[in-house]
Design an enzyme around this catalytic site. Structure first.
Site, short mmCIF file in Angstrom:
data_model
loop_
_atom_site.label_atom_id
_atom_site.label_comp_id
_atom_site.label_asym_id
_atom_site.label_seq_id
_atom_site.Cartn_x
_atom_site.Cartn_y
_atom_site.Cartn_z
N GLY A 103 20.88 1.16 36.47
CA GLY A 103 20.59 1.73 35.22
C GLY A 103 20.50 0.69 34.13
N GLN A 104 20.39 -0.57 34.32
CA GLN A 104 20.28 -1.57 33.52
C GLN A 104 19.06 -1.28 32.50
OE1 GLN A 104 21.00 -2.22 36.49
NE2 GLN A 104 22.29 -3.88 37.02
N THR A 105 19.15 -1.81 31.17
CA THR A 105 17.93 -1.61 30.24
C THR A 105 16.59 -2.01 31.13
OG1 THR A 105 19.36 -2.27 28.67
CG2 THR A 105 17.19 -1.75 27.92
N SER A 106 16.77 -3.07 31.66
CA SER A 106 15.26 -3.58 32.33
C SER A 106 14.87 -2.86 33.61
CB SER A 106 15.67 -5.15 32.88
OG SER A 106 16.72 -5.04 33.73
N LEU A 107 15.79 -2.13 34.07
CA LEU A 107 15.25 -1.35 35.30
C LEU A 107 14.87 0.26 34.84
CD1 LEU A 107 18.26 -2.36 37.62
CD2 LEU A 107 16.06 -3.31 37.61
#
Ligand SMILES: Nc1nc2c(ncn2[C@@H]2O[C@H](COP(=O)(O)OP(=O)(O)O)[C@@H](O)[C@H]2O)c(=O)[nH]1
Ligand SMILES: [Mg+2]
Length: 169
Positions: A103-107
């Protein structure tokens, strides 16, 4: 007393004997489904009892922890999910394939790629993370709007899971 029942029995016996002497036509051998078809049918049945669930939410919400806990795995040391994990578990005769996506921003821009053939979405919220509650809501809204627009979520069920962190707020 009537003689009729006896007379009838005699007639029936004679008829049976006559029938027995006539050779019966052989019934054709039963058609058997070819082996390949049986295999396909079994697979289809299996497919009906297989469910694909997509687990999304902000990073650190507890998604991987929840899945591992369901599966009875050790939850003491859980590394951040950099791509996705697939956990398969059996539940009441159903095979659940749970896609636990980072769920990281980049993903987050990749989340939409996982919706194909998904039967249900589990959105996990860290209820102790008040600072990111707004972000969490905005991401969910954006995701649902996008999915409704592309009609991919039409057959999916959604569950909102508030993960209780039991931490001071
Ligand atoms: N105290 C507490 N910590 C949790 C809980 N759920 C997850 N964690 C911790 O939060 C961190 C992130 O969890 P993780 O499952 O990796 O989150 P994910 O990024 O959503 O997959 C880990 O260190 C977990 O041990 C919970 O219910 N309570
Ligand atoms: Mg994770």
């Amino acid at each position: 007393m009537s003689l009729r029942p006896n007379a009838r029995r005699k007639t029936d016996g004679a008829a049976r004997a006559a029938r027995a002497s006539v050779p019966r036509p052989r019934s054709p051998p039963r058609a058997r489904p070819p082996q390949g078809l049986l295999t396909i049918l079994k697979k289809q049945k299996q497919k009906e009892r297989e469910v694909r669930l997509l687990m999304l939410g902000l990073d650190n919400a507890g998604k991987t922890t929840v899945v591992k806990k369901f599966n009875g795995e050790d939850i003491d040391l859980i590394p951040p999910t950099l791509g996705f994990n697939i956990e398969t578990l059996e539940y009441r005769g159903f095979k659940l394939n749970i896609w636990d996506v980072g769920g990281q921003t980049s993903l987050r821009s990749y989340w939409r790629n996982y919706f194909e053939q998904t039967d249900g979405l589990i959105w996990v919220v860290d209820s102790a993370d008040r600072a990111r509650l707004h972000d969490c809501r905005a991401e969910l809204e954006a995701l649902l709007q996008q999915e409704v627009r592309t009609r991919r979520a039409a057959t999916s069920a959604a569950l909102l899971a508030a993960n209780a962190r039991l931490l001071p707020c």
